[in-house]
Design an enzyme around this catalytic site. Sequence first.
Site, short mmCIF file in Angstrom:
data_model
loop_
_atom_site.label_atom_id
_atom_site.label_comp_id
_atom_site.label_asym_id
_atom_site.label_seq_id
_atom_site.Cartn_x
_atom_site.Cartn_y
_atom_site.Cartn_z
N LYS A 64 1.14 11.55 5.80
CA LYS A 64 1.42 11.33 7.22
C LYS A 64 1.47 12.64 8.02
CE LYS A 64 4.51 8.83 10.28
NZ LYS A 64 4.20 7.49 10.77
N MET A 68 -14.96 -21.82 -15.76
CA MET A 68 -15.63 -21.04 -16.80
C MET A 68 -14.75 -20.90 -18.03
SD MET A 68 -18.40 -19.76 -17.71
CE MET A 68 -19.58 -19.16 -16.50
N GLU A 107 -4.78 -6.25 1.64
CA GLU A 107 -5.63 -5.06 1.47
C GLU A 107 -6.78 -5.28 0.49
OE1 GLU A 107 -2.36 -5.06 1.56
OE2 GLU A 107 -1.68 -3.50 2.94
N PHE A 137 10.13 6.02 0.17
CA PHE A 137 9.81 4.63 0.53
C PHE A 137 8.29 4.47 0.65
CE2 PHE A 137 9.02 1.41 3.88
CZ PHE A 137 9.42 0.31 3.15
N GLN A 138 7.76 3.45 0.00
CA GLN A 138 6.33 3.15 -0.03
C GLN A 138 5.51 4.32 -0.54
OE1 GLN A 138 5.20 1.26 3.76
NE2 GLN A 138 5.71 -0.70 2.84
#
Lengths: 561, 162
Positions: free
Chosen positions: A161, A475, A49, A111-112
Site C-alpha cells: 500500500k 465425470m 476473485e 491484517f489481511q
Amino acid sequence: MKLTGAQILMEVLKEEGVDSIFGFPGGATIDIHDHLERTDIRHYLVRHEQGAVHAADGFARVTGKVGVALVTSGPGATNAVTGIATAYMDSIPLVIISGQVPTHLIGNDAFQEVDIVGITRPCTKHNYLVPSVEELPRILKEAFHIARSGRPGPVLVDIPKNVQQGTTNFKPKQKVKLKSYNPTYKPNSKQLRKVVDLIMAAKRPVIFAGGGVILSKGAEELTRLARSARIPVTMSLMGLGAFPGSDPLSLGMIGMHGTYRANMSTSECDLLIGIGVRFDDRVTGKTDSFASQAEIVHIDIDPTSIRKNVPVSIPVVGDCKTTLEVINSFLAEEDLDKLTDSRGPWLDQIEQWKQNYKLAYIQEAEIKPQYVVEKLYELTRGDAIITTEVGQNQMWAAQFYHFDRPGYFVTSGGLGTMGFGLPAAIGAQVAFPDALVVDVAGDGSIQMNIQEMATAVQYKLPVKVVILNNCYLGMVRQWQELFYEKRYACTCMDHAPDFVKLAEAFGAVGLRATRPDEVETVLRRGLETPGPVIMDFRVAKEECVYPMVPAGAPITEMLLV
Amino acid sequence: MTEEKHILTMLVDNEPGVLSRIVGLFSGRGFNIESLCVAETIDPHVSRITIVTKANEPLVEQIEKQLRKLINVIKLRDLTGSGSVQREMALICVRAKPENRDEILRIVDIFRCKVVDVGPEYYIIEATGTADKMKALVNLLKPMGIKKIARTGTIALFREPH
C-alpha cells in the site's frame, strides 16, 4: 513527471494497451481503484476473485492480449490462486496485480497479510513483491513482457500500500532489460531440414497440434502444412481450433476421450509431429506404447516441454508459427505431388477407422447431453465462442461442437478447474461484446462460480449458460461406474438449486428443457434472448463420455459406446 | 537408467526469494538435492549456487532445463567430471583422549587439515577436499568419537582452458 505508485500503474496499463480489468477492491487496493475510476480503463467488478482471474483469462484466450486482474491482499490474493494456476497450466498471458500491506508491516502477520509471492511461486511464470515505488515502473514493464513473450503465462505483481501511495519520477515507455530471459523464437533450420525429409519420406504421418499453435497464432501456417503435405491432424483439448475440425484431414481430439481414428492413427503412425504440445498424461495414456512406431518430432518454444514425458527423435525449440513458416518454405521446394499417391493407403485406413467408429450416442426417451451440444452447434453454425466448465460437459463440448478457428474454444485444459466457464465467458464477452458466448456447463461446476451471474447482469454481458444437468458430478460418477463397481460415493448432487428461479433471482432469464423435443426450442429462445440466460437441460443421468481410455492404459484401449 | 551425481552450478540474481524459487522447483517436481551452497560472487548483484543432485540422464536434462527457465537464473553449467575443481569443507569436533592425540594429529597431517581449536578432551579440525577425501577422513576419525560435525556441500569451478 512525479507520480504516485497507483498513478504509475495507470500509466503502464495504458502503455500496455490495457482497456479492461477484472477486479475486486479491498483495503490494500483502494488507492489503485481510486485512480482506476479516473481513467478510460473499464473495471469489471466480479463477485469473487477467482472469477476475476478466470475472466481475465477468458479475455486473454479470445484476444491473444494480456489479461489483467486486480485483487486485494490476503484473502483477495488467495482467492485468485486457482485462477492463476489455471492460467499457468494453459500458458495464458496474465498480469495479476495484488495489493499488499505496507512494507513496514510485512512479516508481522498484519491484517489481511499473506505471502502471496511465496504462495504463487510455483504457479506463476514469475512474480514480484515491489520493494519500493522506484522499482515499480521497471517491474510492471517486465511483468507484461514476461507474461506475453516466450511460452506465455501469468505474472503476479504484489504492490504494498505504501508503494501505491509513494511518489517517484516516472519515465514513460521504459525498455525491458532482462539479462537472463531470452526465449528462442527462431528454430534451428538444420533440424527443420531433417523434419522436411521425414515428412517427405513418411508413409503414415500425423500432426499432433496443441495450444501452442493457437498461442503463437500459427493456425493458418499449420493448416497450410497439413493440406500441402497431406498430413492428418489430431489436436489436444487445448489445440482444438488450431486446425479446422470440419476439414477431412482433421482426426479430432486425441487422448483419454479422443476419437477412435485419432488414437489409432497416433499409435500406427510412422511420423508424429507434435507442435505446441506437452504430451500430457491425458493425451499419451501409457507412454511406453504411445506412438511407439513413430519418429517423434517435437516443436515447442519451451525446452522443458521437450523430452519431459516422451522420448523425441528431433527436438525443435522455437515459436510454433515461425517454425511452421520455415517448414512450409522448405516444403515449397519439394515435389509435393508425389505425396498424393504415397499418402493414399494411410488416408484410406483413417477414413475406414472414421466410418467404423464415429463419435456416437444412443438416442433415448431422455435428453442426451451430446444431443444438446450437437443442436447448439447446428443452431450457432459453429460461430459461438464456447467456454466450458470441467468434466463430462467439457468433453462433450470438445467432441460434439466442431471448432474451425482458433480462439473459439475456451476451456481449462491442464488444471481442469471447475467453475472456470462462466467467468471465462464473461471475459470473452467483454472482449467481444457482439459475439455469441456460450458456457457449456454441468450442474456441479456451474455452482462453483455461479455468483458471477451477478457480474454478467450488472454489466449487461449476454452470456448464455447451457447446463447439462444430470444431478451428478458426472465425470467422477462415470469413473465410479466403470472402475469402482458403481459405488457413487459423494457424487450425487440431487440438491441443486432450481436454476430457472436462480437465473431470475440474478435478474437473468432462466429456461428449462426436460424432453428431447424441447431442446431445440429452449436453445433457440435462449440464444435469441438479448441478456444473460441460464438454460437448464435435464439430461440422462448416467450417460458416459465415450470413447474412454482408462487412466494409464495405452490409448488404443478404448471403451466405446 | 542409472542415477548419477551431478554438480550443477549457476549464477543467479542476488535477490530475496531466488533461493526459494530454486529449492521450490526441486521439491515441487520431486527432484533430489544432495547438497546446496550459496554465496555472493564478486558482483554483489549475483550469487553462485551449487547444487549436487542425483538423477538419470533424461531427468538431469529436465532439471537443467527447468532451472534455466527460472527468470532469475542467469547461467547454469553441469560441472560433473574432471573438467572442474570440486571442494567441500568440514569442521569436525573429535574426541581427543590422550592416547589418541598422536593418531589424530597424524591423520590431520596426512589429510592436510588444520586443528583450529583445542580443548582438554577434543580437537576441532578444519578440513577441505573432495567429497571422497571428506568421506575417508570421517571414516578414520569415527573410531575416536566424533562429537559434532558441520559440513558444507560441494562447491565447484570449471577449469579455465590452458
